[in-house]
Design a protein around this motif. Structure first.
Motif, mmCIF file in Angstrom:
data_model
loop_
_atom_site.group_PDB
_atom_site.id
_atom_site.type_symbol
_atom_site.label_atom_id
_atom_site.label_comp_id
_atom_site.label_asym_id
_atom_site.label_seq_id
_atom_site.Cartn_x
_atom_site.Cartn_y
_atom_site.Cartn_z
ATOM 1 N N ILE A 48 30.774 51.183 58.181
ATOM 2 C CA ILE A 48 31.546 52.401 58.429
ATOM 3 C C ILE A 48 32.809 52.337 57.583
ATOM 4 N N LYS A 49 33.068 53.411 56.840
ATOM 5 C CA LYS A 49 34.270 53.428 56.000
ATOM 6 C C LYS A 49 34.759 54.858 55.835
ATOM 7 N N CYS A 50 36.019 54.965 55.332
ATOM 8 C CA CYS A 50 36.580 56.266 55.003
ATOM 9 C C CYS A 50 36.194 56.628 53.574
ATOM 10 N N PRO A 51 35.624 57.831 53.346
ATOM 11 C CA PRO A 51 35.271 58.218 51.974
ATOM 12 C C PRO A 51 36.476 58.264 51.046
ATOM 13 N N THR A 52 37.689 58.464 51.619
ATOM 14 C CA THR A 52 38.891 58.559 50.786
ATOM 15 C C THR A 52 39.480 57.209 50.447
ATOM 16 N N GLY A 53 38.918 56.116 51.011
ATOM 17 C CA GLY A 53 39.349 54.786 50.606
ATOM 18 C C GLY A 53 40.280 54.068 51.556
ATOM 19 N N GLU A 54 40.806 54.741 52.623
ATOM 20 C CA GLU A 54 41.694 54.046 53.557
ATOM 21 C C GLU A 54 40.935 52.948 54.303
ATOM 22 N N SER A 55 41.646 51.859 54.634
ATOM 23 C CA SER A 55 41.028 50.753 55.374
ATOM 24 C C SER A 55 40.963 51.087 56.861
ATOM 25 N N LEU A 56 39.935 50.540 57.530
ATOM 26 C CA LEU A 56 39.739 50.763 58.963
ATOM 27 C C LEU A 56 39.739 49.432 59.701
ATOM 28 N N ARG A 57 40.230 49.488 60.946
ATOM 29 C CA ARG A 57 40.100 48.339 61.845
ATOM 30 C C ARG A 57 38.995 48.675 62.827
ATOM 31 N N MET A 58 37.934 47.830 62.862
ATOM 32 C CA MET A 58 36.741 48.176 63.623
ATOM 33 C C MET A 58 36.125 46.921 64.210
ATOM 34 N N ARG A 59 35.472 47.093 65.376
ATOM 35 C CA ARG A 59 34.686 45.998 65.944
ATOM 36 C C ARG A 59 33.430 46.585 66.568
ATOM 37 N N SER A 60 32.357 45.754 66.614
ATOM 38 C CA SER A 60 31.091 46.166 67.197
ATOM 39 C C SER A 60 30.866 45.395 68.479
ATOM 40 N N THR A 61 30.556 46.121 69.551
ATOM 41 C CA THR A 61 30.288 45.490 70.853
ATOM 42 C C THR A 61 28.793 45.330 71.090
ATOM 43 N N GLY A 62 27.961 45.636 70.040
ATOM 44 C CA GLY A 62 26.514 45.507 70.180
ATOM 45 C C GLY A 62 25.880 46.767 70.709
ATOM 46 N N LEU A 63 24.553 46.839 70.652
ATOM 47 C CA LEU A 63 23.769 47.974 71.129
ATOM 48 C C LEU A 63 24.213 49.283 70.483
ATOM 49 N N GLY A 64 24.567 49.209 69.172
ATOM 50 C CA GLY A 64 24.938 50.407 68.439
ATOM 51 C C GLY A 64 26.296 50.964 68.784
ATOM 52 N N ASN A 65 27.143 50.158 69.474
ATOM 53 C CA ASN A 65 28.462 50.640 69.892
ATOM 54 C C ASN A 65 29.532 50.104 68.943
ATOM 55 N N TYR A 66 30.371 51.029 68.420
ATOM 56 C CA TYR A 66 31.420 50.639 67.482
ATOM 57 C C TYR A 66 32.737 51.252 67.939
ATOM 58 N N GLN A 67 33.785 50.412 67.961
ATOM 59 C CA GLN A 67 35.126 50.887 68.306
ATOM 60 C C GLN A 67 35.995 50.809 67.061
ATOM 61 N N ILE A 68 36.665 51.928 66.760
ATOM 62 C CA ILE A 68 37.459 52.036 65.538
ATOM 63 C C ILE A 68 38.896 52.353 65.919
ATOM 64 N N LEU A 69 39.828 51.583 65.397
ATOM 65 C CA LEU A 69 41.248 51.787 65.632
ATOM 66 C C LEU A 69 41.804 52.593 64.455
ATOM 67 N N THR A 70 42.339 53.775 64.725
ATOM 68 C CA THR A 70 42.815 54.645 63.651
ATOM 69 C C THR A 70 44.094 55.347 64.058
ATOM 70 N N LYS A 71 44.910 55.652 63.078
ATOM 71 C CA LYS A 71 46.120 56.432 63.312
ATOM 72 C C LYS A 71 45.916 57.891 62.899
ATOM 73 N N LYS A 72 44.788 58.173 62.218
ATOM 74 C CA LYS A 72 44.477 59.539 61.818
ATOM 75 C C LYS A 72 43.442 60.124 62.761
ATOM 76 N N PHE A 73 43.630 61.371 63.119
ATOM 77 C CA PHE A 73 42.676 62.013 64.012
ATOM 78 C C PHE A 73 42.828 63.524 63.905
ATOM 79 N N PRO A 74 41.770 64.290 63.645
ATOM 80 C CA PRO A 74 40.386 63.879 63.374
ATOM 81 C C PRO A 74 40.301 63.025 62.108
ATOM 82 N N ILE A 75 39.168 62.334 61.966
ATOM 83 C CA ILE A 75 38.997 61.435 60.841
ATOM 84 C C ILE A 75 37.601 61.603 60.258
ATOM 85 N N LYS A 76 37.512 61.520 58.928
ATOM 86 C CA LYS A 76 36.238 61.634 58.225
ATOM 87 C C LYS A 76 35.686 60.246 57.965
ATOM 88 N N LEU A 77 34.429 60.012 58.377
ATOM 89 C CA LEU A 77 33.811 58.694 58.250
ATOM 90 C C LEU A 77 32.475 58.797 57.516
#
Length: 713
Positions: A48-77
């Motif tokens: 998972i990444k931003c098409p515009t190049g910004e870095s993301l802080r992310m972790r996966s808890t398994g079973l297709g679940n991903y948590q993303i820490l962002t300061k922008k919202f809405p966000i394009k992924l």
């Protein structure tokens, strides 16, 4: 005041959209649940990444679940993983479910049955079907034109492609659907660019009068001056204002249509722009015209003079129109005294001056016949004699039809069909020379009867000879191989009974057949027209025991090495490479190979041809004059009682026929031109030979009987 306090102060007091929200608000956590679209199973290890190049802080808890820490919202992924389609989305809520469309995984839950037909065939086989959003998981064709396509989910967007047909893209939301692919047709040049006579400082407009099927689109037009492309001129019209001396020369245009990357183009003849001191002064258009008045000896000839029938404008205000509406014609005709060498004095008419006359429509008439010359009544005729909608006619009790074409007509395309099915449909092409004022007479449209059937077992199949003896192996131009189990009823159910195959074949050594074969032996390519050398023309129709037409999965055609399979473009009157044509599958024999597959048995003419090699032959024209053997100085006049023809053959074994372009009608009638292939090097042995013949008639008990004679080889 620090930046945070300053920003807060501005936002609260100015009620503005705060551009420093990344400072005001803490980072937030959004949760993505990523599943596979085919079965809703979780998908792990997604990038998972931003098409515009910004870095993301992310972790996966398994079973297709991903948590993303962002300061922008809405966000394009952008989400990607090997085996799945890359997907880009805008996340607008804290918790979002994302379905990744699968690639290569087997999906069996969603199947759509699609019936594919075309405007020129009831069923279309060997269609390439693709999805714009996902890879198709399974594709089967249980019967001709029927496809079962397994997809991940609905709705699904599918594209359909087949050579020779116009591709189509369609959205399917359920388990049943149908698609009709349009037949590709080459552009048709009804009128060539018209020559113009103008004076310095005038304006002039040239037009490229091409026609096409309504569903197709022209490529940008191309214009040429003295054979060189004119940059930037891509419209159907070419306008020149304030003419200069350097503008005098030859102008031509090219019209083309591109479908699925294949371009077919037609080039106009060159049109001259001639500059004169006064374009309305016709004194220079008075020409010499020597005619024989009395046969000798001594022979008496007389200069009757004539007017050069060049285009002119009857209305000076119309000088900027595409077409000049008139032609130079006789104005004053006087009778003058002429003394022949024998001493006989005659009063004879002579053209003394010329003027501009309104150009009339070109009248034409023709007759529909069978190969033996018997006239056919009640035949439906569709005649392309004007831009736009063609003219519909029916042959009368004498087999004749009459019509009127636009004054500038250069090419008549006549389609004929028999509602009874006794005779096969045909297409007649008539080229008209620029000098013709009219009328065009003696257009012979020859329709070939449907061949007698031969019976085959649909379960076993058969190998039929392309000849008038289909059951005799090796008797013809090649063969048609019909495997067992490839025939179906019109509803798509397999046909397993006795099938009747009507194989109508026109041999290249049959002068009458090739002379009257459908269409012109040429193909339109991106560079214009290319002449074909034919090894024979054929039509195949298969019926069941109940007399109803059958449809087929692809069946194979074989022919001589180097030959290709073509089918007839009835709109333009030329041939086109058949969708199943190939030259890659050679048989063990050194001179026979598979040249293509065909699956359209719906009144389509096929042609076994090869391109005339440009290095060996060039296109040229010949004129002929035929004289009476009893009076060698007497020229026979072509007309109702006399029809010359010419055919050309290669020195191969068996010989291949080069059918010249359609007869070009010019005035006078005994000056007809024929298109032939000429050797570039006259010192070489001729690669072809010509057959010149004529047809005359004599009467027996009131019945006209045609006799065909070969005049020379």
């Amino acid at each position: 005041m620090n930046k945070t306090v300053l920003c807060l102060f501005m936002c609260l007091n100015m009620a503005a959209l705060c551009r420093c929200s990344h400072v005001l608000y803490k980072s937030r956590v959004i949760t993505l649940n990523v599943v596979s679209s085919d079965c809703n199973t979780p998908v792990n290890d997604v990038t998972i990444k931003c098409p515009t190049g910004e870095s993301l802080r992310m972790r996966s808890t398994g079973l297709g679940n991903y948590q993303i820490l962002t300061k922008k919202f809405p966000i394009k992924l952008e989400l990607s993983k090997f085996g799945f389609m890359t997907q880009t989305l805008i996340v607008r809520s804290k918790m979002t479910m994302v379905q990744l469309r699968c690639v290569g995984a087997v999906c069996t839950a969603n199947t759509v049955r699609i019936s594919v037909s075309s405007s020129c065939s009831k069923a279309v086989t060997n269609v390439k079907i693709e999805s714009q959003n996902e890879q198709i998981k399974a594709l089967t064709s249980p019967s001709p034109g029927i496809y079962d396509v397994s997809v991940c989910s609905f709705p699904v967007t599918l594209s359909f492609q087949k050579s020779g047909l116009v591709g189509q893209t369609k959205i399917f939301a359920g388990t049943m659907g149908n698609v009709e692919l349009l037949c590709k047709a080459a552009p048709l040049l009804l009128e060539h660019v018209q020559s113009k006579v103008r004076s310095l400082g005038d304006d002039v407009k040239f037009c490229c009068w091409a026609d096409k099927m309504p569903e197709l689109t022209f490529d940008p037009f191309m214009w040429f001056f003295n054979g060189n492309p004119i940059p930037g001129e891509e419209a159907m019209q070419l306008e020149i204002t304030n003419i200069e001396a350097s503008n005098a020369g030859l102008y031509s245009c090219k019209a083309s249509i591109t479908v699925d990357g294949v371009t077919e183009a037609v080039m106009s003849e060159g049109a001259s722009l001639t500059l004169v001191g006064d374009e309305n002064d016709f004194n220079g258009d008075l020409l010499s015209n020597m005619v024989m008045i009395l046969e000798g000896p001594p022979v008496c000839v007389f200069d009757a003079q004539l007017c050069n029938p060049r285009p002119c404008q009857t209305n000076p205000a119309g000088s900027q129109e595409c077409k000049d509406d008139g032609y130079v014609c006789p104005d004053q005709i006087d009778f003058v005294t002429h003394m022949c060498p024998s001493g006989v004095t005659l009063q004879l008419p002579r053209v003394m001056s010329c003027k501009c006359c309104q150009r009339p429509n070109v009248e034409y008439k023709g007759t529909v016949k069978d190969p033996d010359g018997t006239v056919l009544s009640g035949i439906k005729l569709t005649i392309k004699d004007q831009p736009g909608t063609p003219t519909e006619k029916t042959s009368n009790a004498a087999g004749m039809f009459f019509g009127s074409a636009i004054p500038e007509i250069r090419r008549l395309v006549i389609q004929a069909s028999d509602s009874t099915g006794t005779f096969l449909p045909t297409t007649k092409v008539v080229d008209v020379s620029p000098g013709v004022i009219g009328p065009i007479e003696e257009i012979n449209v020859v329709m070939f009867p449907l061949a007698s059937p031969v019976a085959i077992d649909a379960r076993v199949g058969s190998n039929l000879s392309l000849s008038d003896m289909p059951l005799t192996p090796g008797a013809g131009l090649g063969s048609v191989i019909i495997p067992g189990g490839v025939l179906f009823n019109m509803d798509g159910t397999p046909y397993n009974g006795i099938a009747y195959v009507h194989l109508t074949v026109l041999s290249p050594v049959d002068l009458n057949a090739i002379d009257n074969a459908p269409g012109e032996f040429a193909v339109l390519t991106a560079d214009g027209k290319r002449t074909l050398v034919t090894g024979g023309v054929f039509n195949i129709k298969i019926t069941g025991q109940n007399g109803m037409n059958l449809i087929s999965m692809p069946i194979t055609v074989t022919g001589a090495t180097g030959m290709h399979l073509f089918d007839l473009d009835t709109f333009a009157g030329v041939w086109r490479t058949s969708p199943g044509s190939t030259t890659t599958r050679r048989k063990r024999s050194s001179h026979i190979q598979e040249i293509g597959d065909l699956d359209n048995l719906d009144a389509v003419w096929y042609n076994i041809d090869k391109f005339m090699e440009a290095t060996d032959n060039i296109e040229c024209w010949i004129k002929m004059k035929v004289f009476d053997a009893a009076a060698p100085d007497t020229e026979l006049q072509a007309g109702v009682e006399f029809k010359p023809y010419i055919l050309q053959y290669t020195n191969e074994d068996p010989p291949k026929a080069i059918k010249p372009g359609a007869l070009v009608y010019v005035n006078p009638i005994n000056d007809k031109c024929y298109r032939v292939a000429c050797d570039q090097d006259p010192d070489n042995n001729p690669s072809t030979f010509l057959v010149l013949g004529m047809t005359t008639k004599f009467s027996v008990d009131g019945f006209d009987v045609p006799i065909t004679q070969t005049l020379m080889h």
